[in-house]
Design a protein around this motif. Sequence first.
Motif, PDB file in Angstrom:
ATOM      1  N   UNK A 146       0.814  -1.222   0.000  1.00 22.80           N
ATOM      2  CA  UNK A 146       0.000   0.000   0.000  1.00 22.80           C
ATOM      3  C   UNK A 146       0.844   1.267   0.000  1.00 22.80           C
ATOM      4  N   UNK A 147       2.032   1.197   0.604  1.00 28.06           N
ATOM      5  CA  UNK A 147       2.886   2.385   0.739  1.00 28.06           C
ATOM      6  C   UNK A 147       4.352   1.985   0.571  1.00 28.06           C
ATOM      7  N   UNK A 148       4.758   1.581  -0.640  1.00 28.07           N
ATOM      8  CA  UNK A 148       6.121   1.057  -0.830  1.00 28.07           C
ATOM      9  C   UNK A 148       7.234   2.077  -0.583  1.00 28.07           C
ATOM     10  N   UNK A 149       7.023   3.316  -0.969  1.00 23.53           N
ATOM     11  CA  UNK A 149       8.070   4.326  -0.731  1.00 23.53           C
ATOM     12  C   UNK A 149       8.195   4.615   0.768  1.00 23.53           C
ATOM     13  N   UNK A 150       7.065   4.638   1.468  1.00 19.12           N
ATOM     14  CA  UNK A 150       7.096   4.841   2.920  1.00 19.12           C
ATOM     15  C   UNK A 150       7.755   3.641   3.600  1.00 19.12           C
ATOM     16  N   UNK A 151       7.507   2.455   3.091  1.00 21.22           N
ATOM     17  CA  UNK A 151       8.149   1.252   3.629  1.00 21.22           C
ATOM     18  C   UNK A 151       9.666   1.387   3.542  1.00 21.22           C
ATOM     19  N   UNK A 152      10.167   1.845   2.405  1.00 19.29           N
ATOM     20  CA  UNK A 152      11.613   2.049   2.233  1.00 19.29           C
ATOM     21  C   UNK A 152      12.124   3.154   3.142  1.00 19.29           C
ATOM     22  N   UNK A 153      11.358   4.232   3.253  1.00 18.05           N
ATOM     23  CA  UNK A 153      11.742   5.344   4.130  1.00 18.05           C
ATOM     24  C   UNK A 153      11.842   4.864   5.576  1.00 18.05           C
ATOM     25  N   UNK A 154      10.866   4.102   6.021  1.00 16.14           N
ATOM     26  CA  UNK A 154      10.863   3.585   7.390  1.00 16.14           C
ATOM     27  C   UNK A 154      12.086   2.695   7.616  1.00 16.14           C
ATOM     28  N   UNK A 155      12.401   1.835   6.666  1.00 22.77           N
ATOM     29  CA  UNK A 155      13.580   0.967   6.801  1.00 22.77           C
ATOM     30  C   UNK A 155      14.850   1.806   6.903  1.00 22.77           C
ATOM     31  N   UNK A 156      14.938   2.869   6.095  1.00 27.50           N
ATOM     32  CA  UNK A 156      16.114   3.748   6.146  1.00 27.50           C
ATOM     33  C   UNK A 156      16.219   4.424   7.514  1.00 27.50           C
ATOM     34  N   UNK A 157      15.108   4.901   8.036  1.00 28.29           N
ATOM     35  CA  UNK A 157      15.129   5.561   9.344  1.00 28.29           C
ATOM     36  C   UNK A 157      15.432   4.571  10.460  1.00 28.29           C
ATOM     37  N   UNK A 158      14.822   3.405  10.409  1.00 31.90           N
ATOM     38  CA  UNK A 158      15.031   2.421  11.468  1.00 31.90           C
ATOM     39  C   UNK A 158      16.466   1.913  11.520  1.00 31.90           C
ATOM     40  N   UNK A 159      17.231   2.123  10.459  1.00 33.36           N
ATOM     41  CA  UNK A 159      18.646   1.759  10.460  1.00 33.36           C
ATOM     42  C   UNK A 159      19.505   2.813  11.157  1.00 33.36           C
ATOM     43  N   UNK A 160      18.941   3.992  11.390  1.00 32.70           N
ATOM     44  CA  UNK A 160      19.672   5.055  12.082  1.00 32.70           C
ATOM     45  C   UNK A 160      19.761   4.737  13.573  1.00 32.70           C
ATOM     46  N   UNK A 161      20.852   5.123  14.195  1.00 28.39           N
ATOM     47  CA  UNK A 161      21.097   4.799  15.604  1.00 28.39           C
ATOM     48  C   UNK A 161      19.961   5.190  16.541  1.00 28.39           C
ATOM     49  N   UNK A 162      19.409   6.407  16.463  1.00 30.22           N
ATOM     50  CA  UNK A 162      18.347   6.745  17.421  1.00 30.22           C
ATOM     51  C   UNK A 162      17.144   5.809  17.338  1.00 30.22           C
ATOM     52  N   UNK A 163      16.798   5.384  16.140  1.00 26.05           N
ATOM     53  CA  UNK A 163      15.682   4.452  15.981  1.00 26.05           C
ATOM     54  C   UNK A 163      16.068   3.059  16.446  1.00 26.05           C
ATOM     55  N   UNK A 164      17.263   2.619  16.057  1.00 27.47           N
ATOM     56  CA  UNK A 164      17.717   1.286  16.434  1.00 27.47           C
ATOM     57  C   UNK A 164      17.833   1.156  17.947  1.00 27.47           C
ATOM     58  N   UNK A 165      18.179   2.243  18.619  1.00 27.35           N
ATOM     59  CA  UNK A 165      18.319   2.222  20.094  1.00 27.35           C
ATOM     60  C   UNK A 165      16.966   2.293  20.803  1.00 27.35           C
ATOM     61  N   UNK A 166      15.891   2.537  20.068  1.00 28.45           N
ATOM     62  CA  UNK A 166      14.575   2.721  20.689  1.00 28.45           C
ATOM     63  C   UNK A 166      13.587   1.645  20.254  1.00 28.45           C
ATOM     64  N   UNK A 167      14.056   0.459  20.007  1.00 29.39           N
ATOM     65  CA  UNK A 167      13.171  -0.616  19.571  1.00 29.39           C
ATOM     66  C   UNK A 167      12.187  -0.956  20.697  1.00 29.39           C
TER      67      UNK A 167
END
Length: 170
Positions: A146-167
């Motif tokens: 439904x939202x493939x570009x957002x899916x990619x954006x989310x994956x890119x952000x979740x790879x960033x340290x602040x996101x990875x540290x807040x799982x």
Amino acid sequence: EIKVHNPLIRVPTMVLDDGEVLVESYAILDYLDELAGKAKQLIPADGPERRRVMKDTAVAVGSMDRAQWAIYEYRHRPEEKVHEPWAEHNDSRAIGGLRYLDGLARATGETGWLSNTDRISQSDISAVVAYSFAKAVRPHLNLADAAPALTSFVARCEALTPFADAVIPE
């Protein structure tokens, strides 16, 4: 515990050290930006940039709210009282908001930010949280399709340290 601080008895509610109570995400985020100071603010201080980030953040938070309302239909009602049209209505609104964010993600490409800011903003964080929440509680929405570009954006952000540290734990 929330009732004594918030007449809506609703999360989020934040009680500050001095007893002041902040109700709803936008008020809490505004306070946190104030604490962070101008150099680290996630919402621009004024002008069209502020309004754009605020709008995009509101769409993300609204999408998350709609996913929450849909899941509450099943979580808080007896099975015989679940109203499928209401859940479907909220699912469609959540998808609508996430598709709007998908359009922003498509426009940003592989390196930009959703609200066209020069660095990460509150709209980016809220979009990632909304997407992740909706994906977890409403998996049948098939957000990757439904939202493939957002899916990619989310994956890119979740790879960033602040996101990875807040799982969020399972």
